[in-house]
Design an enzyme around this catalytic site. Structure first.
Site, short mmCIF file in Angstrom:
data_model
loop_
_atom_site.label_atom_id
_atom_site.label_comp_id
_atom_site.label_asym_id
_atom_site.label_seq_id
_atom_site.Cartn_x
_atom_site.Cartn_y
_atom_site.Cartn_z
N ASP A 66 0.79 -1.16 -0.09
CA ASP A 66 -0.09 -0.09 -0.14
C ASP A 66 0.90 1.47 0.08
O ASP A 66 0.39 2.35 -0.25
CB ASP A 66 -0.76 0.09 1.33
CG ASP A 66 -1.91 -0.96 0.93
OD1 ASP A 66 -2.42 -1.44 0.10
OD2 ASP A 66 -2.19 -1.83 1.92
N ARG A 85 -1.47 4.60 8.85
CA ARG A 85 -0.87 3.94 8.02
C ARG A 85 0.42 5.01 7.29
O ARG A 85 1.13 4.59 6.50
CB ARG A 85 -1.38 3.14 6.78
CG ARG A 85 -2.32 2.22 7.42
CD ARG A 85 -2.47 1.02 6.62
NE ARG A 85 -1.44 0.47 6.29
CZ ARG A 85 -1.27 -0.56 5.30
NH1 ARG A 85 -2.38 -0.99 4.50
NH2 ARG A 85 -0.10 -0.95 4.79
N ARG A 130 -10.11 3.92 0.33
CA ARG A 130 -8.85 4.54 0.46
C ARG A 130 -8.10 5.39 -0.54
O ARG A 130 -7.22 6.07 -0.07
CB ARG A 130 -7.77 3.27 0.81
CG ARG A 130 -8.43 2.42 1.95
CD ARG A 130 -8.06 2.85 3.25
NE ARG A 130 -8.64 1.88 4.26
CZ ARG A 130 -7.77 1.01 4.65
NH1 ARG A 130 -6.54 0.81 4.42
NH2 ARG A 130 -8.31 0.20 5.90
N HIS A 160 -9.74 -3.18 -1.41
CA HIS A 160 -9.17 -2.58 -2.62
C HIS A 160 -9.40 -3.19 -3.69
O HIS A 160 -9.80 -4.24 -3.96
CB HIS A 160 -7.52 -2.99 -2.13
CG HIS A 160 -6.76 -2.09 -1.18
ND1 HIS A 160 -6.23 -2.72 -0.20
CD2 HIS A 160 -7.00 -0.80 -0.84
CE1 HIS A 160 -5.82 -1.73 0.81
NE2 HIS A 160 -6.08 -0.56 0.28
N CYS A 247 -0.58 -7.87 -0.88
CA CYS A 247 -0.16 -6.82 0.15
C CYS A 247 1.13 -6.82 0.69
O CYS A 247 1.59 -5.84 1.02
CB CYS A 247 -1.08 -7.08 1.20
SG CYS A 247 -2.72 -7.45 0.61
C1 CIR Z 1 -5.58 -2.09 6.15
O1 CIR Z 1 -6.86 -2.09 6.34
O2 CIR Z 1 -5.09 -1.29 5.63
C2 CIR Z 1 -4.89 -3.41 6.43
N1 CIR Z 1 -5.46 -3.88 7.72
C3 CIR Z 1 -5.07 -4.37 5.47
C4 CIR Z 1 -4.14 -3.87 4.06
C5 CIR Z 1 -4.26 -5.03 3.02
N2 CIR Z 1 -3.46 -4.39 1.90
C6 CIR Z 1 -3.69 -4.69 0.66
O3 CIR Z 1 -4.66 -5.35 0.27
N3 CIR Z 1 -2.92 -4.24 -0.42
#
Ligand code: CIR
Length: 254
Positions: A66, A85, A130, A160, A247
């Site tokens: 991310d 984040r 997001r 996502h 991820c």
């Molecule tokens: C979030 O909600 O940001 C994290 N718990 C999970 C992120 C997962 N990332 C992704 O799918 N690229």
């Protein structure tokens, strides 16, 4: 083969962001063991592993995807949609600056790398909770000079874009029709997920092989039947934090 940027699981992972899944206890030890096995698989597939510095106070720091979008010509450091984040991006930027010229998404723009799917010269961006329109506009500006076209893709009920759709091979799309319209993508072949495996479109391409979660047996069988090489990996503990195979790495091509 690419360099794979990864980052260790934070001991605070139980405080992760959650959007579409219920909070259940996460075993830190199991999450670490599964993550190490994932890193071992990427190494076995020929990736050079580069570990980003750990961020113990950033619960979601293992989900490095991310924090950046890497193209052959440039890397874009994101501004994640979840405020908790945003502390993750600086250390990704430090390391990525050795591999690519960098640009950064600035406030009020937000983009999570998990929303960005690159296929040939098209950059698909999920219109998720997001990634906002301003982030998408800035991304469009960054990549236009290199001949990429950016397309915003509507999503339903998923975190996502890459939760809903990924390319398993050139021109070969996997998608969950409940979460995204497969016709939003240019693809010669579109394979919907099995209804029992809603998250099975999330696959990581490493060279000619496809890494997917071990719980997605229908998808693994379907891909093998089409002649693809498939490598399952168990990330069930990180799935409780709403993470999946794409991820946990940023692949930086040679
Ligand atoms: C979030 O909600 O940001 C994290 N718990 C999970 C992120 C997962 N990332 C992704 O799918 N690229």
């Amino acid at each position: 083969m690419p360099v794979a940027l990864v980052r260790e699981v934070s001991p605070s992972i139980s405080q992760c962001e959650l959007t579409h899944v219920e909070r259940v206890p996460i075993s830190y030890q199991r999450a670490v063991a599964q993550h190490e096995a994932y890193i071992g698989l990427l190494a076995a597939l020929g990736c050079t592993i580069e570990r980003l510095p750990g961020l113990p106070d950033a619960p979601d720091a293992v989900f490095v995807e991310d924090t950046a979008i890497v193209l052959p010509e440039i890397a874009i450091v994101t501004r994640p949609g979840a405020e908790s984040r945003r502390i993750e991006t600086a250390s990704t930027a430090d390391v990525l600056s050795r591999y690519r010229p960098l640009v950064t998404i600035e406030a009020p723009g937000t983009i999570d790398g998990g929303d960005v799917l690159v296929h040939r010269s098209t950059v698909y961006v999920g219109a998720s909770s997001r990634s906002n329109a301003e982030g998408t506009r800035q991304l469009t500006e960054c990549v236009a000079a290199f001949g990429y076209e950016v397309r915003s893709v509507p999503l339903n009920d998923c975190l996502h874009l890459k939760s809903a759709a990924c390319f398993a091979a050139d021109g070969f799309l996997l998608f969950n029709p409940a979460w995204v319209d497969g016709h939003a993508f240019e693809a010669a072949l579109r394979l919907p997920v099995h209804p029992d495996e809603p998250a099975a479109a999330n696959v990581l391409r490493v060279g000619q092989t496809v890494v997917l979660d071990a719980s997605h047996g229908h998808m693994a069988d379907a891909l093998r039947a089409l002649g693809l090489q498939v490598h399952p990996v168990d990330l069930s503990e990180l799935a409780k934090a709403e993470g999946a195979v794409t991820c946990c790495s940023v692949l930086v091509g040679e």
